[in-house]
Structures are given as C-alpha cells and as structure tokens.
Design an enzyme around this catalytic site. Structure first.
Site, PDB file in Angstrom:
ATOM      1  N   ASP A 159      -8.649  -7.943  -1.762  1.00  0.00           N
ATOM      2  CA  ASP A 159      -7.986  -6.763  -1.905  1.00  0.00           C
ATOM      3  C   ASP A 159      -7.567  -6.578  -3.407  1.00  0.00           C
ATOM      4  O   ASP A 159      -6.649  -6.623  -3.700  1.00  0.00           O
ATOM      5  CB  ASP A 159      -6.962  -6.564  -1.161  1.00  0.00           C
ATOM      6  N   GLU A 217     -10.083   4.237  -0.305  1.00  0.00           N
ATOM      7  CA  GLU A 217     -10.228   2.777  -0.013  1.00  0.00           C
ATOM      8  C   GLU A 217     -11.390   2.534   0.674  1.00  0.00           C
ATOM      9  O   GLU A 217     -12.160   3.442   1.430  1.00  0.00           O
ATOM     10  CB  GLU A 217      -9.196   1.982   0.661  1.00  0.00           C
ATOM     11  N   CYS A 265     -10.302  -0.365  -3.904  1.00  0.00           N
ATOM     12  CA  CYS A 265      -9.572   0.887  -4.306  1.00  0.00           C
ATOM     13  C   CYS A 265     -10.317   2.006  -5.169  1.00  0.00           C
ATOM     14  O   CYS A 265     -10.216   2.936  -5.115  1.00  0.00           O
ATOM     15  CB  CYS A 265      -8.331   0.664  -4.591  1.00  0.00           C
ATOM     16  N   GLN A 273       0.655  -1.152  -0.024  1.00  0.00           N
ATOM     17  CA  GLN A 273       0.080  -0.128  -0.065  1.00  0.00           C
ATOM     18  C   GLN A 273       0.677   1.196   0.083  1.00  0.00           C
ATOM     19  O   GLN A 273       1.903   1.270   0.561  1.00  0.00           O
ATOM     20  CB  GLN A 273      -0.924   0.002   1.272  1.00  0.00           C
TER      21      GLN A 273
END
Length: 619
Positions: A532, A603, A560, A433
C-alpha cells in the site's frame, strides 16, 4: 501506507499547496519532475540573464536577492541530451562525473534539462565538466539558465500595467478565466477546487471512477503485450472477455459516507479572500498561479464538523495574538498551518505549525502555554481537542513536512480509532486512511483476495500504523510489516499489543532497503505480499526483489493512484531479463473502492499471481 509523501496523505487534493518560489525544493534532495512541453523554455527566453546580473531584473526577481537560499540563483541548462534518457539516467551520468545537483528538471521531448546547484562553485564546476562532453553520440552544451519570475509579483505587475493602459499589457486568456472564476463566491471556488465533483450525483461519480480504472487496465493490457510476448495467448483471451482489459474489473465499492468523511485535514493560514487577516482554511489557488488568498472550509462538504469547529476556534485565537501569518512571498511572519485529525471515538488532535523567526524561547513557551489554556479552559474548550501539538517550521520548510519534531502541549499523546473491531492508536505523523468507514471496506476486500490460511505469512509493505496486517493477523501464521515512519512503527507495535497479537512484527526503514532481506529470510509454504505504497508507487528495488523471490506467489497491490503506479504493474508482468529475475506476475482481478467522494480519486486494488509455466493455467 506511509506518510512520506504529502500527496499520499491527501489523495483527495484537500491539502494546501506547499509550493514556494519557482524552482525551489521543499526538501534537501533531488526530485524527479514530470516531462513538460517547451512553454517554460519559451517563457525564459524573454527573461534576463541569471545569477550575478540580477540587479536590473526588477521586482519580479526580488526573491533571489533576499538573504535566503534559492536554487534559481545557480541554475544551468544542459542542451543536446541523447534521446530516450530518463531522470535517473541523467542523475547517474552527472554523479558519475562528480557532479552533485540540487534539483533536476528534465524536459524529455526537447532534449534539454534545467539543473540547479547549492552554490556558485558547484555550478561552475558542472559547467566546466559537462560542456563539450560526449554522451552516447551527442556532444553536450551548457549555459546559464534564466530564473522564473515570482508568480505573485509577476501577476501584480501585469495587473498594474493593464490598469494603467500600458501598450502590450492586455490580459491573457488565463487572466480572463481567473477573472470569471473570481466572479463566483469564494465558497464556490473552494468547493470546485477541493471537491470538484460536488455537483455530480454520487452514482455518476462512481461510474466516472470505474471508467477511469477501466482505462488503466486497458493500458496495462497493451503494456503487458509489449513487454511479455509469452503472455500474448492468455492476454488475447482476457481482452476478449473483459472489454480490452487485462483482467476482470469488479463493481466499484461506494463509500458509506459521502460528506464529512475526512478524518485528517491540513489547513493553511493566510490572508482571507475577503482581505481578513489570519484566516484558516484552503488556498484559493496555488502560489505559482499568483494567488495566496485563503477561504474558510465552513462550506466544504468532505470536511467533518469537528474539524470545522477547531478551525473556527483556532482562527479566533490567532487573531488575538500579535503574530502575523507566514508569507511565502516575503518569508516573513509566523502562523503557517493547522492539521486536524479526528476519530469515530470522538477524539481530536490539533497540530499547530509555527515559524519562530527570531522570537526568543521565552516568547515561544508563553505562546504554547496560552494556546494550551485556550483549548482546555478558554473559548476553544468547546472543540474538545484531546491532543494538542506545536510544530516549529524553518524559514524554507514546506507545510506538511513529516519529519519535523512535534512538541506536545496538552492532552493525550495519541488519538485512538476502532476499525474492523480492532483498536488503533495514531501519532501526529502516522498514516491512517482518511475515510475510516470506506477503509474497512477496502481492507475487507484485501483480506478476501489474499487467500490466506493458518500457514500463511503476510508481508505488509508500507504498513503505516499496521492496520492491514493487524486486521489479518488472526487468520495467518505471521505478519511482517515494513514502514518508513518511526512514529508509525511504534504505533503499529503498540496496536498489535493492544489487540493481543503475538504473531506480528514490524521493521522501520525504506522498503527498498529492508524488504529484500526480510523476503529472502521468510520460509513459508504460502507467502503473500500486500503493498500500500505512496502515490508514486514502490521503489524499483522492491519490485525486483518481489520478482526474484519465486516463493512469493501472490501480491495484492493497493494503489491510491493507479496511473502513477503503472510502471510497477508493468515491471511485475514484464518478461524475465538480466535486470528482472524470476517468473512474471499477471493481474487476476481488480476493483476500485471510493475513499474520496466528491473528488476524482479512488483506491484501486489489483491482485497479481505468479505465472506458472509448468502448467497450462497461464492461457
């Protein structure tokens, strides 16, 4: 989260554009295009015929006559397509008839598509096979399509005509707006492009992002109602309680840092907006907008000071070399991109992207040696680069490509970071990240929502370097991670070992290929999936596998780009069918976490739970 998609590395819009010539691919596969209006078709009506007859087309079509592959040469237009077909429908239809397109651009509302091929033989074969073919109730027609003009040369030609006062050469509205922008200093133009909210107070930025997520949840509520009538009683209650949203939205979590927070930045190399050659920074505009000028990131608020220092030193180095910058207009030149990764442990990785062209191996080795000496013994030593890599790029490779081999020049092979009290190593292409302090907030929230215990098995899908799964491992019986990037998997395995974890395993492969098998093999009273994925969301096969696995009761989805993931959300919640097996999920709660201050991106976490119709808890 995987590093497959460049956008996924750059949700803040910080990366330089990878756009090359019109209708050109940056990887050897078909890419889906978003629906467009009829502007492109109208523009092409005034352009010369494609392929062999290009000699009279003028300089704006010079690129298709170069000795380089471009799909513009072999492009056709398929007309009279059936209503309501999608990209995948057209791709399957063509494949079924032995046609292998290079790229498909479907303009759904106009019922036509542009399809390109790798050579004349494949193009002609497709034209012969498809023309006159019936699909559903429509008879298809095919004709040669017309190429797009090179944006840079087209803009240059328009400016020359306007300056010469030629009739009909008045500048359009877009050009006038561009001129207004050009009146502002380049640093302001870059700030507006890279960090568009830099003038907006942070509290107001958070409100804007929370409002955006609220709109996503309201849309999801409508979609659930349209696709699962059995949920309507429950949905009615949720919408009444939560301002037409399908679930409660918790307050947005702010980023601990609002400036200098990015730990990974990709800088393009080109001619500066001031005309200074070999400038390292951000493009002032996209190639398709007719601009390649580059501006220094020195005043860009979300780039850290360490990265800015590396940029400045590297720029000084390349200006001492005889090698020119790569030109996306002519495909000539060498210097292409600089990627800088930093950590809170004061470690810095620099990756130099270079196009060898026709240079001899001896010259390249000498260049790498000089580069290494510069950063270890020369003026670049002040940057404290702890890991330096050299990446060779092909003639047509886009900047930021993740599957290119990296040649280690000097320093350590990895950089290291601490997150939530755990240690992580990071390889050049591995995903991590981009805002570490905010990532800690994100992962803590994921851990809270997952409702884990010592009997739990966690499936960490698109796990990158294993950050989420490793941060939860001590709370659960087992963690299984899935990741496409082999470098990231090796990092994840090393990270698990470095943190003394023995209940973690990682599998390398596409999630849609690996996940169904792993999920079916899991035997646990409490299975939770944490996904994710890249910006486009999960492959439909993964969603179908999740739906089918009835023992998986809970799913935490980290998005995202929640808008881009909408189809995933809908498929999780839609009514069971022959295609979608297993009881539906429903959203329980959602929250935004701001990892990208000064931009519109954030996010979004959504918690989904399986609907149990054997009880009355579904209403």
């Amino acid at each position: 989260m995987t590093d497959v998609a460049v956008d996924q590395n750059d949700p803040a819009g910080l990366l330089p554009s990878a756009e090359e010539k019109p209708e050109e691919l940056t990887e050897e596969k078909i890419q889906e295009n978003e629906p467009e209006d009829s502007t492109e078709k109208k523009n092409q009506e005034n352009e010369p015929e494609a392929a062999e007859g290009q000699a009279a087309a003028g300089d704006v079509y010079r690129y298709i006559k170069e000795d380089l592959f471009t799909s513009e040469i072999y492009k056709v237009e398929i007309q009279n397509l059936p209503k309501y077909i999608g990209f995948n429908d057209l791709k399957k239809f063509l494949n079924k008839h032995g046609i292998n397109p290079h790229k498909i651009k479907l303009l759904g509302r106009q019922k036509f598509a542009f399809v390109t091929f790798k050579n004349q033989e494949e193009r002609d074969k497709a034209m012969k096979a498809v023309h006159g073919m019936q699909w559903k109730s429509n008879v298809l027609s095919v004709r040669l399509a017309k190429p797009k003009a090179d944006p840079i040369l087209k803009k240059r030609k328009q400016e020359e005509e306007a300056d010469s006062g030629q009739p009909g050469a008045e500048r359009n509205t877009g050009s006038q707006e561009a001129e207004k922008e050009e009146e502002e200093p380049p640093s302001i133009q870059i700030a507006n492009a890279v960090t568009p909210l830099w003038k907006v107070p942070y509290e107001e930025q958070l409100m804007m992002k929370e409002k955006e997520v609220e709109g996503v949840l309201q849309k999801l509520a409508r979609e659930i109602g349209n696709n699962n009538k059995a949920m309507l009683p429950w949905l009615f209650v949720q919408k009444e309680k939560h301002n037409k949203m399908c679930c409660p939205l918790e307050a947005i979590r702010p980023s601990p840092l609002q400036t200098g927070y990015r730990n990974k930045c990709e800088f393009v190399i080109g001619v500066g907006a001031d005309g200074e050659d070999r400038t390292v920074g951000f493009r002032l505009g996209k190639y398709k907008g007719g601009s390649c000028a580059v501006v220094s990131p020195s005043e860009t608020t979300n780039v850290c000071s360490e990265a800015k220092r590396v940029v400045q030193c590297f720029q000084q180095f390349i200006r001492t070399t005889p090698y020119a910058v790569y030109s996306p207009e002519t495909y000539e030149g060498h210097w292409r991109q600089l990627t800088v990764r930093t950590t809170r442990l004061k470690q810095t990785m620099a990756m130099v992207f270079f196009n060898p062209q026709k240079l001899q191996e001896k010259e390249l080795e000498e260049l790498k040696q000089n580069l290494g000496q510069y950063f270890t013994e020369g003026e670049g030593k002040e940057c404290a680069v702890t890991s330096l890599y050299f990446v060779r790029m092909g003639q047509r490779t886009s900047a930021g490509t993740e599957d290119l081999p990296c040649e280690h020049v000097t320093g350590e092979e990895w950089i290291h970071e601490e997150l939530l009290g755990l240690k992580f190593r990071i390889s050049p292409h591995s995903f991590f990240q981009t805002n570490t302090p905010a990532a800690e907030i994100l992962y803590s929230a994921v851990g809270e929502w997952a409702q884990l215990d010592q009997d739990s098995t966690v499936l960490d899908v698109c796990c990158g370097t294993g950050t989420i799964g490793i941060s939860l491992a001590k709370r659960v019986k087992k963690v299984i991670g899935i990741e496409l990037c082999q470098e990231a998997v090796k990092d994840a395995e090393a990270n698990a070992k470095a943190n003394g974890l023995t209940n973690v395993e990682f599998h390398c492969g596409k999630a849609e290929d690996v996940f169904p098998t792993i999920l079916n093999a899991v035997v646990s009273p409490n299975v939770t999936a944490i996904v994710d994925p890249p910006r486009a969301g999960l492959h439909s096969k993964v969603i179908l596998a999740i739906r089918k696995a009835e023992h998986l009761k809970r799913l935490v989805y980290v998005a995202c780009n929640a808008k881009a993931a909408m189809n995933n959300f809908i498929d999780l919640c839609r009514a069971p069918s022959n295609r979608v097996r297993g009881a539906a999920f429903r959203p329980v709660k959602a929250m935004a976490v701001d990892l990208f201050p000064q931009t519109m991106h954030c996010e979004t976490i959504l918690l989904f739970e399986r609907v149990d119709y054997s009880t009355n808890t579904d209403v």
